[in-house]
Motif scaffolding. Sequence first.
Motif, PDB file in Angstrom:
ATOM      1  N   LEU A 193      -3.172   6.755 -12.400  1.00 60.36           N
ATOM      2  CA  LEU A 193      -3.132   7.134 -11.348  1.00 60.36           C
ATOM      3  C   LEU A 193      -2.200   8.733 -12.204  1.00 60.36           C
ATOM      4  O   LEU A 193      -2.189  10.037 -11.592  1.00 60.36           O
ATOM      5  CB  LEU A 193      -3.226   7.237  -9.844  1.00 60.36           C
ATOM      6  N   ARG A 217      -8.462   1.788 -12.098  1.00 57.56           N
ATOM      7  CA  ARG A 217      -8.863   1.139 -10.847  1.00 57.56           C
ATOM      8  C   ARG A 217     -10.305   0.564 -11.133  1.00 57.56           C
ATOM      9  O   ARG A 217     -10.202  -0.399 -10.574  1.00 57.56           O
ATOM     10  CB  ARG A 217      -9.976   2.684  -9.560  1.00 57.56           C
ATOM     11  N   THR A 236      -5.310   4.285  -2.627  1.00 56.70           N
ATOM     12  CA  THR A 236      -3.606   4.484  -2.744  1.00 56.70           C
ATOM     13  C   THR A 236      -3.377   3.783  -1.517  1.00 56.70           C
ATOM     14  O   THR A 236      -3.639   3.902  -0.406  1.00 56.70           O
ATOM     15  CB  THR A 236      -3.174   5.806  -3.252  1.00 56.70           C
ATOM     16  N   SER A 252       0.644   8.504  -5.171  1.00 54.69           N
ATOM     17  CA  SER A 252       1.196   7.235  -4.549  1.00 54.69           C
ATOM     18  C   SER A 252       0.256   6.605  -6.098  1.00 54.69           C
ATOM     19  O   SER A 252       0.165   6.923  -6.948  1.00 54.69           O
ATOM     20  CB  SER A 252       0.814   5.961  -3.792  1.00 54.69           C
ATOM     21  N   TYR A 255      -2.060   1.378  -6.394  1.00 51.97           N
ATOM     22  CA  TYR A 255      -3.745   1.273  -5.645  1.00 51.97           C
ATOM     23  C   TYR A 255      -3.530   0.141  -4.379  1.00 51.97           C
ATOM     24  O   TYR A 255      -3.254  -0.803  -4.981  1.00 51.97           O
ATOM     25  CB  TYR A 255      -4.832   0.405  -6.261  1.00 51.97           C
TER      26      TYR A 255
END
Length: 262
Positions: A193, A217, A236, A252, A255
């Motif tokens: 991210l 992810r 998130t 953020s 996860y």
Amino acid sequence: MTTGTPIPRQIDTSAAHPARVYDWLLGGKDNYPVDEAVGEKLPPEARDAARQNRAFMHRAVAWLASQGVDQFLDIGTGIPTEPNLHQIVQRIAPTARVVYTDNDPIVLRHAEALLVGTADGATDYVEADVRSPADIIERARQTLDFSRPVALSLIALMHFIGDDQEPHALVRNLLAVLPSGSYLVLSHAASDLYPELAAQVTAEYAKGGIRLGFRDRAGVLRFFEGLELVGPGLVTAPEWYGDGPAPAPEGSGIYAAVARIP
């Protein structure tokens, strides 16, 4: 009701520990200069991530309690920070039973705070490591009934377990003993991210002797294989809010998801 009799052991103040760095990030005082030294070198976003992570846990366990789940196994508990998990769920389900697990003796020292639950419920503390799942389950059976649904909580824990330690297998082994209708609540630092921030955080923790294994992810989603993700799925931390009001939108690097064992 409380169970268990924690026996204090020596606290190593010469090396940083994830639970104590996390406590520092949350503004706590149960940490040492070696932990503060790691925390101070982290980017400001690390404090945001700790706050977001904690808030996700609050929302997730409250939602589970509202759905009738009344047994919780929280591994990687960390230093008590009110409201603690048992306080949240026992407000909704006073007879809820909660077992906390951590491998840092400073958490053990504060276990009395974790063991104060409702008169009708039960709380226990087990000093153990997630890398020994069979030991955790054996000792948790003294408080939890594994013939009924249990919520397994792994909050910001598995990114401290490297791929060489088979983190996905560890979680599968823990889930394997839980009956249908049980849940997994998991949050995990992301590598994809905000890649530059993730690399910076990983490097600073490494300087303090703490190894991190942030995952993308797909890597986090693997923890939920074979489970039924609760809406909105893997998102998130601020994006997961159950039936409650949506938190204010914010970026953020964490996860988070809740999933049911079919």
